[in-house]
Design an enzyme around this catalytic site. Structure first.
Site, PDB file in Angstrom:
ATOM      1  N   GLY A   1      41.959  39.887  44.877  1.00 53.27           N
ATOM      2  CA  GLY A   1      40.893  39.089  44.304  1.00 53.27           C
ATOM      3  C   GLY A   1      39.964  38.489  45.343  1.00 53.27           C
ATOM      4  O   GLY A   1      39.944  38.914  46.507  1.00 53.27           O
TER       5      GLY A   1
ATOM      6  N   GLU B   1      41.212  29.773  44.151  1.00 53.72           N
ATOM      7  CA  GLU B   1      40.953  30.876  43.227  1.00 53.72           C
ATOM      8  C   GLU B   1      41.597  30.502  41.898  1.00 53.72           C
ATOM      9  O   GLU B   1      41.979  29.360  41.713  1.00 53.72           O
ATOM     10  CB  GLU B   1      41.433  32.216  43.817  1.00 53.72           C
ATOM     11  CG  GLU B   1      42.874  32.257  44.280  1.00 53.72           C
ATOM     12  CD  GLU B   1      43.873  32.456  43.191  1.00 53.72           C
ATOM     13  OE1 GLU B   1      44.009  33.605  42.745  1.00 53.72           O
ATOM     14  OE2 GLU B   1      44.580  31.467  42.801  1.00 53.72           O
TER      15      GLU B   1
ATOM     16  N   ASP C   1      33.068  32.959  49.410  1.00 55.23           N
ATOM     17  CA  ASP C   1      32.145  31.831  49.600  1.00 55.23           C
ATOM     18  C   ASP C   1      32.942  30.721  50.268  1.00 55.23           C
ATOM     19  O   ASP C   1      34.169  30.795  50.336  1.00 55.23           O
ATOM     20  CB  ASP C   1      31.593  31.336  48.245  1.00 55.23           C
ATOM     21  CG  ASP C   1      32.699  31.035  47.244  1.00 55.23           C
ATOM     22  OD1 ASP C   1      33.209  32.000  46.626  1.00 55.23           O
ATOM     23  OD2 ASP C   1      33.095  29.865  47.109  1.00 55.23           O
TER      24      ASP C   1
ATOM     25  N   HIS D   1      47.382  44.148  24.064  1.00 52.39           N
ATOM     26  CA  HIS D   1      46.277  44.219  25.033  1.00 52.39           C
ATOM     27  C   HIS D   1      46.285  45.457  25.927  1.00 52.39           C
ATOM     28  O   HIS D   1      45.425  45.602  26.794  1.00 52.39           O
ATOM     29  CB  HIS D   1      46.288  42.951  25.914  1.00 52.39           C
ATOM     30  CG  HIS D   1      46.333  41.700  25.102  1.00 52.39           C
ATOM     31  ND1 HIS D   1      47.508  41.054  24.815  1.00 52.39           N
ATOM     32  CD2 HIS D   1      45.348  41.015  24.469  1.00 52.39           C
ATOM     33  CE1 HIS D   1      47.256  40.005  24.047  1.00 52.39           C
ATOM     34  NE2 HIS D   1      45.954  39.956  23.825  1.00 52.39           N
TER      35      HIS D   1
ATOM     36  N   GLU E   1      44.047  32.616  39.788  1.00 53.25           N
ATOM     37  CA  GLU E   1      45.121  33.413  39.157  1.00 53.25           C
ATOM     38  C   GLU E   1      46.449  33.486  39.903  1.00 53.25           C
ATOM     39  O   GLU E   1      47.491  33.784  39.287  1.00 53.25           O
ATOM     40  CB  GLU E   1      44.648  34.867  38.933  1.00 53.25           C
ATOM     41  CG  GLU E   1      43.552  35.052  37.915  1.00 53.25           C
ATOM     42  CD  GLU E   1      42.178  34.859  38.516  1.00 53.25           C
ATOM     43  OE1 GLU E   1      42.055  34.890  39.765  1.00 53.25           O
ATOM     44  OE2 GLU E   1      41.217  34.659  37.749  1.00 53.25           O
TER      45      GLU E   1
ATOM     46  N   GLY F   1      40.603  40.624  39.601  1.00 52.80           N
ATOM     47  CA  GLY F   1      40.172  39.910  38.404  1.00 52.80           C
ATOM     48  C   GLY F   1      39.142  40.720  37.625  1.00 52.80           C
ATOM     49  O   GLY F   1      39.145  40.751  36.398  1.00 52.80           O
TER      50      GLY F   1
ATOM     51  N   ARG G   1      39.547  45.685  25.223  1.00 50.78           N
ATOM     52  CA  ARG G   1      38.725  44.507  25.566  1.00 50.78           C
ATOM     53  C   ARG G   1      38.004  44.666  26.898  1.00 50.78           C
ATOM     54  O   ARG G   1      37.821  43.702  27.651  1.00 50.78           O
ATOM     55  CB  ARG G   1      39.585  43.231  25.623  1.00 50.78           C
ATOM     56  CG  ARG G   1      40.128  42.806  24.281  1.00 50.78           C
ATOM     57  CD  ARG G   1      40.945  41.553  24.446  1.00 50.78           C
ATOM     58  NE  ARG G   1      41.474  41.105  23.162  1.00 50.78           N
ATOM     59  CZ  ARG G   1      41.195  39.910  22.606  1.00 50.78           C
ATOM     60  NH1 ARG G   1      40.429  39.059  23.231  1.00 50.78           N
ATOM     61  NH2 ARG G   1      41.715  39.586  21.453  1.00 50.78           N
TER      62      ARG G   1
ATOM     63  N   ARG H   1      35.899  46.099  39.583  1.00 49.73           N
ATOM     64  CA  ARG H   1      36.592  46.321  40.860  1.00 49.73           C
ATOM     65  C   ARG H   1      37.791  47.245  40.646  1.00 49.73           C
ATOM     66  O   ARG H   1      38.093  48.074  41.488  1.00 49.73           O
ATOM     67  CB  ARG H   1      37.013  44.982  41.466  1.00 49.73           C
ATOM     68  CG  ARG H   1      37.108  45.043  42.995  1.00 49.73           C
ATOM     69  CD  ARG H   1      37.582  43.718  43.587  1.00 49.73           C
ATOM     70  NE  ARG H   1      36.782  42.596  43.158  1.00 49.73           N
ATOM     71  CZ  ARG H   1      37.290  41.407  42.828  1.00 49.73           C
ATOM     72  NH1 ARG H   1      38.581  41.193  42.881  1.00 49.73           N
ATOM     73  NH2 ARG H   1      36.501  40.440  42.440  1.00 49.73           N
TER      74      ARG H   1
HETATM   75  O1  LIG Z   1      37.278  37.960  42.067  1.00 51.27           O
HETATM   76  P1  LIG Z   1      38.444  37.587  41.195  1.00 51.27           P
HETATM   77  O2  LIG Z   1      39.637  38.439  41.450  1.00 51.27           O
HETATM   78  O3  LIG Z   1      38.077  37.566  39.729  1.00 51.27           O
HETATM   79  O4  LIG Z   1      38.856  36.076  41.603  1.00 51.27           O
HETATM   80  C1  LIG Z   1      38.044  34.932  41.574  1.00 51.27           C
HETATM   81  O5  LIG Z   1      36.774  35.111  40.987  1.00 51.27           O
HETATM   82  C2  LIG Z   1      36.734  34.581  39.644  1.00 51.27           C
HETATM   83  C3  LIG Z   1      35.699  33.489  39.572  1.00 51.27           C
HETATM   84  O6  LIG Z   1      34.449  33.955  39.893  1.00 51.27           O
HETATM   85  C4  LIG Z   1      38.144  34.069  39.362  1.00 51.27           C
HETATM   86  O7  LIG Z   1      38.852  35.060  38.676  1.00 51.27           O
HETATM   87  C5  LIG Z   1      38.657  33.813  40.749  1.00 51.27           C
HETATM   88  O8  LIG Z   1      40.057  33.772  40.893  1.00 51.27           O
HETATM   89  O1  LIG Z   2      37.821  30.602  41.965  1.00 52.75           O
HETATM   90  C1  LIG Z   2      37.020  30.819  42.878  1.00 52.75           C
HETATM   91  C2  LIG Z   2      36.795  32.125  43.390  1.00 52.75           C
HETATM   92  C3  LIG Z   2      35.879  32.301  44.390  1.00 52.75           C
HETATM   93  N1  LIG Z   2      35.209  31.246  44.858  1.00 52.75           N
HETATM   94  C4  LIG Z   2      35.415  30.001  44.385  1.00 52.75           C
HETATM   95  O2  LIG Z   2      34.775  29.053  44.838  1.00 52.75           O
HETATM   96  N2  LIG Z   2      36.310  29.811  43.407  1.00 52.75           N
END
Ligand SMILES: O=P(O)(O)O[C@H]1O[C@H](CO)[C@@H](O)[C@H]1O
Ligand SMILES: O=c1cc[nH]c(=O)[nH]1
Length: 236
Positions: free
Chosen positions: A90, A180, A205, A5, A182, A21, A44, A25
């Protein structure tokens, strides 16, 4: 040398990695915060950009979404490319009423519904936490920045659209700041590799009040304070 990868030589990847993520970004970090950034791998649609930040070599590379995707990149970076530190920069959804959209959350631990905390040692639930030195560096920066930064546990979910929204109030009661997908995976990969990790998140959010939620565009672009906090963690 290449992994399945990542397609570049080990010297093309810095020992410090910023890992959002979102691949866009990562590119934005490279273009706006790095000097001499060059695209060293692009497999990818996950570009790896290596340059310097304030004179220090850094790579920006996305994880994609979710623990399985992140685990692939973090494992290859730690195990094949000799990376020492990865900082996830993230976004998260706010759970605690103490956090507001645009605030920054530093994940001092990560609860998870993912198997990643229980799969390695039968009968044992691993404690998934960041590197103390990275956490301290990020927190020292955060406390001096004057911005609203929160330090505490987050919830790493396998689902963005979960059917079990009933657990969110219970997570709030346990002091969980946000959700989130990860951080726990990153902390587990660092644990396995004997390396370091940290997750710094911009609240995009709020699960209990959707009125101020960021747009998709804002989720890609509004991360300056989280980025500086993460850089401080990487450099600590
Ligand atoms: O903005 P990133 O870093 O991707 O993190 C959040 O956003 C994604 C979901 O929309 C998921 O990967 C979550 O962990
Ligand atoms: O995983 C996520 C990332 C941002 N906002 C969410 O509600 N969930």
């Amino acid at each position: 040398m290449a992994t399945p990868h990542i397609a570049c030589e080990p010297g093309d990847i810095a020992s410090l990695v910023l890992m959002p993520g979102d691949p866009k970004r990562a590119e934005r970090i490279a273009r706006t915060r790095m000097d001499g950034a060059r695209l060293v791998s692009d497999v990818r649609g996950i570009g790896a950009w290596t340059g310097t930040i304030d004179g220090i070599p850094v790579t920006a590379m996305a994880s994609g979404m979710g623990v399985p995707s992140l685990s692939i990149y973090a494992t290859e970076l730690y195990e094949q490319y000799g990376v020492d530190r990865i900082c996830r920069v993230g976004t998260c959804g706010g759970i605690s009423p103490k956090v507001a959209v645009r605030d920054v959350v530093v994940a001092s631990s990560a609860h998870t519904s993912s198997k990643v905390s229980t799969i390695d040692l039968p009968g044992v639930t691993l404690s998934l936490a960041p590197s103390f030195d990275m956490l301290r560096g990020a927190v020292d920066h955060a406390r001096s920045s004057g911005r609203s930064v929160h330090i505490g546990p987050v919830f790493t979910s396998d689902f963005f659209y979960s059917t079990r929204t009933d657990i969110i109030p219970a997570l709030d009661k346990l002091g969980t700041l946000g959700v989130e997908m990860e951080a726990a995976g990153l902390y587990a990969c660092a644990l396995r590799a004997g390396r370091e990790a940290l997750a710094v998140l911009t609240v995009s959010d709020h699960l209990f009040d959707g009125s101020g939620d960021l747009t998709a565009d804002e989720r890609e672009t509004l991360f300056a304070e989280a980025l500086e906090t993460g850089i401080a963690g990487l450099r600590a």
